[in-house]
Design an enzyme around this catalytic site. Structure first.
Site, mmCIF file in Angstrom:
data_model
loop_
_atom_site.group_PDB
_atom_site.id
_atom_site.type_symbol
_atom_site.label_atom_id
_atom_site.label_comp_id
_atom_site.label_asym_id
_atom_site.label_seq_id
_atom_site.Cartn_x
_atom_site.Cartn_y
_atom_site.Cartn_z
ATOM 1 N N GLU A 185 0.820 -1.213 0.000
ATOM 2 C CA GLU A 185 0.000 0.000 0.000
ATOM 3 C C GLU A 185 0.858 1.268 0.000
ATOM 4 O O GLU A 185 0.630 2.176 -0.804
ATOM 5 C CB GLU A 185 -0.928 0.026 1.229
ATOM 6 C CG GLU A 185 -1.714 1.332 1.293
ATOM 7 C CD GLU A 185 -2.780 1.378 2.375
ATOM 8 O OE1 GLU A 185 -2.721 0.583 3.327
ATOM 9 O OE2 GLU A 185 -3.663 2.242 2.257
ATOM 10 N N ASP B 234 -0.606 -5.005 3.114
ATOM 11 C CA ASP B 234 -1.132 -3.812 3.791
ATOM 12 C C ASP B 234 -0.497 -3.799 5.183
ATOM 13 O O ASP B 234 -0.847 -4.617 6.041
ATOM 14 C CB ASP B 234 -2.663 -3.867 3.886
ATOM 15 C CG ASP B 234 -3.220 -2.507 4.294
ATOM 16 O OD1 ASP B 234 -2.456 -1.689 4.828
ATOM 17 O OD2 ASP B 234 -4.423 -2.272 4.079
ATOM 18 N N ILE C 21 -0.667 -1.662 7.686
ATOM 19 C CA ILE C 21 -1.695 -1.414 8.715
ATOM 20 C C ILE C 21 -3.024 -1.281 7.982
ATOM 21 O O ILE C 21 -3.285 -0.280 7.318
ATOM 22 C CB ILE C 21 -1.426 -0.130 9.531
ATOM 23 C CG1 ILE C 21 -0.075 -0.198 10.253
ATOM 24 C CG2 ILE C 21 -2.562 0.087 10.537
ATOM 25 C CD1 ILE C 21 0.218 0.993 11.162
ATOM 26 N N ASP C 22 -3.846 -2.300 8.084
ATOM 27 C CA ASP C 22 -5.189 -2.186 7.502
ATOM 28 C C ASP C 22 -6.099 -1.709 8.632
ATOM 29 O O ASP C 22 -6.335 -2.428 9.605
ATOM 30 C CB ASP C 22 -5.658 -3.528 6.949
ATOM 31 C CG ASP C 22 -6.986 -3.342 6.230
ATOM 32 O OD1 ASP C 22 -7.118 -2.376 5.465
ATOM 33 O OD2 ASP C 22 -7.895 -4.143 6.469
ATOM 34 N N THR D 96 -5.852 2.074 9.227
ATOM 35 C CA THR D 96 -4.983 3.163 9.705
ATOM 36 C C THR D 96 -5.774 4.179 10.538
ATOM 37 O O THR D 96 -5.281 4.667 11.561
ATOM 38 C CB THR D 96 -4.291 3.859 8.503
ATOM 39 O OG1 THR D 96 -3.527 2.876 7.809
ATOM 40 C CG2 THR D 96 -3.366 4.977 8.954
ATOM 41 N N ASP E 267 -6.009 -4.626 0.722
ATOM 42 C CA ASP E 267 -7.021 -4.793 1.778
ATOM 43 C C ASP E 267 -7.656 -6.185 1.699
ATOM 44 O O ASP E 267 -8.185 -6.680 2.690
ATOM 45 C CB ASP E 267 -8.162 -3.768 1.626
ATOM 46 C CG ASP E 267 -7.702 -2.326 1.725
ATOM 47 O OD1 ASP E 267 -6.944 -2.018 2.652
ATOM 48 O OD2 ASP E 267 -8.096 -1.508 0.863
HETATM 49 C C1 LIP Z 1 -8.904 0.862 4.874
HETATM 50 C C2 LIP Z 1 -9.860 -0.308 5.016
HETATM 51 C C3 LIP Z 1 -11.162 0.231 5.551
HETATM 52 C C4 LIP Z 1 -11.780 0.930 4.398
HETATM 53 C C5 LIP Z 1 -10.898 2.037 3.845
HETATM 54 C C6 LIP Z 1 -9.438 1.632 3.687
HETATM 55 P P1 LIP Z 1 -6.249 1.211 5.169
HETATM 56 O O1 LIP Z 1 -7.593 0.407 4.641
HETATM 57 O O2 LIP Z 1 -9.460 -1.390 5.657
HETATM 58 O O3 LIP Z 1 -12.025 -0.790 5.997
HETATM 59 O O4 LIP Z 1 -13.017 1.464 4.747
HETATM 60 O O5 LIP Z 1 -11.436 2.414 2.580
HETATM 61 O O6 LIP Z 1 -9.183 0.956 2.493
HETATM 62 O O7 LIP Z 1 -6.167 2.421 4.311
HETATM 63 O O8 LIP Z 1 -6.419 1.536 6.604
HETATM 64 O O9 LIP Z 1 -5.182 0.233 4.899
#
Ligand code: LIP
Length: 279
Positions: free
Chosen positions: A70, A90, A92-93, A95, A220
């Protein structure tokens, strides 16, 4: 026959756990927040540090493999899926959750060969839950086998979605209309935990029955897709067609009946593709 990718998976588990320790430590300190494409698209120094840690550790052992991360993509790297063994990361999914210390924060890694997902790891690191899925070998949480609820009746289901990606009035109205249509089927409820990978694992272990989303990315979805598929879940495109990792959209469910019903209810809006030149 020996599993050609087991060593990669073992390394992935080890590196993911290390990344989780870094994230948990960072949560104890001040968090410096930076913006990416918009005031609600956030990144922190920890996202970047964890992605480097993961890629460096894997590259050292597998220098010829490809990576889609990412934060590397945010910095200009391509996000093209090829036949080469590819790690989709990813760091940190969730963030936004991380920034607020909201407890669904995960490291998500999927591994593809010839564009097929071989395994996926999702580490929900505040909960200390490590989800794994290896093609043909089942899904596990902290080593214990998991499976989807098997619910077939959408009116008895708990559905997950996120209200993130596009906030202009046109998309927002479609998103809210979709939520209304689903809530009034009726279903038992809709929840938004804030980490796509965790959402997929919640369906994989039977805590929720479905998840749909338009506008997320391959990083993601890749880790969780392996987990939920191996847990017996159904994964498809938002249109009801075959799932496409680069399409930025998905439905997953505990049964085909629920997935197909969601595909019928949800109105699509364009989100572009991860592998398009213009995003
Ligand atoms: C996020 C997702 C979240 C989604 C956001 C974003 P990030 O990932 O896990 O559920 O609503 O659109 O993609 O940016 O924290 O890795």
């Amino acid at each position: 026959m020996t599993d050609p990718w087991q060593e990669c998976m073992d390394l992935c588990v080890e590196v993911t756990k290390r990344a989780g320790v870094v994230i948990r430590e960072a949560l104890q300190k001040d968090i410096t927040i930076m913006q990416k494409s918009s005031p609600t698209d956030l990144v922190t120094e920890t996202d970047q540090r964890v992605e480097k840690l993961i890629i460096n550790a894997i590259k050292e052992k597998y220098p010829t493999h490809s990576f889609i991360g990412e934060e590397s993509v945010a910095a200009g790297a391509p996000s093209l899926l090829t036949d080469n063994p590819t790690w989709i990361i990813d760091p940190i999914d969730g963030t936004t959750n991380f920034v607020h210390r909201f407890p669904f924060v995960s490291v998500s890694i999927g591994f593809t060969v010839k564009k097929e997902i071989e395994f996926g790891i999702v580490y929900s690191c505040i909960e200390d839950k490590l989800y794994t899925g290896r093609r043909g070998k089942g899904a596990f949480c902290n080593g214990v086998p998991i499976k989807v609820s098997g619910q077939e009746d959408i009116s008895k289901s708990l559905v997950l979605t996120e209200m993130g990606c596009k906030k202009d009035p046109e998309h927002f109205n479609i998103m809210m209309a979709n939520v209304k249509k689903i809530l009034t089927i009726p279903v038992h409820g809709i929840r938004s935990p804030g980490s796509a990978a965790v959402n997929m694992c919640l369906v994989a272990c039977g805590s929720a029955d479905a998840y749909y989303h338009m506008g997320i990315h391959c990083w993601d979805m890749a880790g969780g897709a392996a987990v939920v598929t191996e847990a017996g879940g159904v994964i498809m495109d938002i249109s009801g067609g075959p799932f496409d990792l680069m399409s930025r959209r998905l439905i997953i469910a505990s049964s085909r009946a629920i997935a197909e019903r969601l595909a019928k209810e949800v109105t699509e809006f364009p989100v572009g593709r991860d592998d398009a030149e213009e995003k």
